[in-house]
Design an enzyme around this catalytic site. Structure first.
Site, PDB file in Angstrom:
ATOM      1  N   ALA A 232       0.829  -1.195   0.000  1.00 18.53           N
ATOM      2  CA  ALA A 232       0.000   0.000   0.000  1.00 18.53           C
ATOM      3  C   ALA A 232       0.867   1.250   0.000  1.00 18.53           C
ATOM      4  O   ALA A 232       2.047   1.202   0.355  1.00 18.53           O
ATOM      5  CB  ALA A 232      -0.922   0.009   1.228  1.00 18.53           C
ATOM      6  N   SER A 233       0.273   2.363  -0.398  1.00 18.59           N
ATOM      7  CA  SER A 233       0.952   3.654  -0.435  1.00 18.59           C
ATOM      8  C   SER A 233       2.232   3.528  -1.266  1.00 18.59           C
ATOM      9  O   SER A 233       2.172   3.245  -2.454  1.00 18.59           O
ATOM     10  CB  SER A 233       1.230   4.136   0.993  1.00 18.59           C
ATOM     11  OG  SER A 233       1.692   5.470   0.981  1.00 18.59           O
ATOM     12  N   GLY A 234       3.403   3.707  -0.643  1.00 17.73           N
ATOM     13  CA  GLY A 234       4.641   3.552  -1.387  1.00 17.73           C
ATOM     14  C   GLY A 234       4.812   2.156  -1.956  1.00 17.73           C
ATOM     15  O   GLY A 234       5.464   1.969  -2.990  1.00 17.73           O
TER      16      GLY A 234
ATOM     17  N   GLY B 158      -3.452  -0.360  -2.524  1.00 17.79           N
ATOM     18  CA  GLY B 158      -4.039   0.960  -2.743  1.00 17.79           C
ATOM     19  C   GLY B 158      -3.389   2.001  -1.854  1.00 17.79           C
ATOM     20  O   GLY B 158      -2.179   2.153  -1.860  1.00 17.79           O
TER      21      GLY B 158
END
Length: 333
Positions: free
Chosen positions: A136-138, A158
């Site tokens: 997720a994120s990075g 996501g």
């Protein structure tokens, strides 16, 4: 019974045991304990793993897993990951790369540096991003440039968004009786220095930077996932999805385990998909450190003499530390 078990063999029986019997492949293949498979020596599939929060510098794996974000457990350093990706690129007969990602995210700059390497390598060979429990994120940022993204149905992914925070320590400094004064050139030169208080101009610049990074994240997703930029906000803005939901939002391409990722790598690299043909898989990692720790003393013999010339009490206290020296003493008696 003893006579039947240990009766000596006749010359005819011995000759019969030494006889070599040839059979057709169809007959011999059925009698093999393990299925025979040919090896394709033309291409290999490389695997690079990114595990833990994404940070700047080298990857770390401390012996004690402290429950502190970005400190305890494994950290994925951008310097290490870039080195591994470039090492995979140097494999002469590289056919495809499987990029395993199991990370909750981290530094935006480090994620961008890794994603650029994935995008650059993807111009030469197919890159398959295979997500673990969390990407997720990075973790999604570095996966977005891949040609194919594969998750598990329960993968957490996501979180396309940006979080930024700067502590304001004005009241804390007042409580501990610390006077603060700064010297800087430029109105916002000390913006990220952790000064006691932020002005309205500082806050506006920080917000501007967060929005700029968010736009960059969205452009990365739009250009690689073939999703219109203006339609991304409903599935972005930090929203977290399961692998099944992400597939429905076109953020990923398929579900599967690591074996499925290998099959997909074969397909995208135009390698034989026949299960009877083996494709070598290379796990890319650091075999040795780039540097060595300098010894405590340039001359071990001199260190030994200094140790025995110390007072007895002090020598007893240091005896344990001597065992940790980065060299071995060899005595001739």
């Amino acid at each position: 019974i003893e006579h039947l078990l240990f009766a000596p063999q006749s010359d005819e029986e011995k000759a019969k045991d030494k006889t070599i019997r040839l059979a057709n492949w169809d007959v011999a293949a059925k009698k093999m304990h393990r299925k025979w498979r040919r090896i394709n020596g033309q291409k290999v599939i490389a695997v690079v793993s990114l595990e833990g929060p994404i940070v700047m510098g080298e990857s770390q794996n401390p012996p004690v897993n402290l429950p502190i974000p970005l400190v305890g457990g494994k950290n994925a350093g951008d310097v290490t990951l870039v080195r591994h990706i470039r090492k995979a690129e140097q494999i002469p007969n590289l056919g495809a790369l499987i990029f395993y990602v199991n990370s909750p995210g981290g530094s935006a700059l480090s994620s961008d540096l890794i994603a650029r390497e994935i995008d650059r390598l993807g111009q030469k060979v197919p890159v398959i991003a295979y997500m673990g429990d969390v990407a997720a994120s990075g973790g999604y940022y570095v996966s977005a440039p891949a040609k194919h993204i594969m998750t598990q149905p329960g993968t957490i992914t996501g979180s396309i968004g940006v979080v930024g925070a700067i502590p304001i320590i004005k009241e804390l400094l007042g409580k501990i009786k610390v006077n603060y004064h700064e010297f800087q050139r430029g109105e916002s030169a000390g913006l990220m220095s952790g000064k006691p208080e932020l002005s309205d101009t500082d806050r506006a610049k920080i917000m501007e930077g967060i929005i700029d990074v968010y736009k960059t994240f969205k452009w990365l997703v739009a250009s690689n996932r073939d999703i219109p930029y203006d339609e991304l906000d409903p599935i972005c803005m930090g929203r977290v999805w399961t692998g099944r939901q992400a597939l429905g939002h076109k953020l990923t391409d398929s579900h599967g385990d690591f074996i499925d990722a290998l099959h997909k790598a074969r397909e995208l690299a135009d390698l034989p998909t026949d299960p009877e043909i083996l494709i070598p898989v290379v796990n890319v990692y650091d075999r040795e450190k780039e540097y060595q720790i300098a010894p405590a003393y340039p001359n071990p013999a001199e260190a030994l003499n200094q140790f025995f010339n110390l007072p007895e009490l002090l020598r007893e206290r240091l005896s344990g530390a001597q065992l940790l020296m980065p060299f071995d003493f060899k005595l001739r008696l």
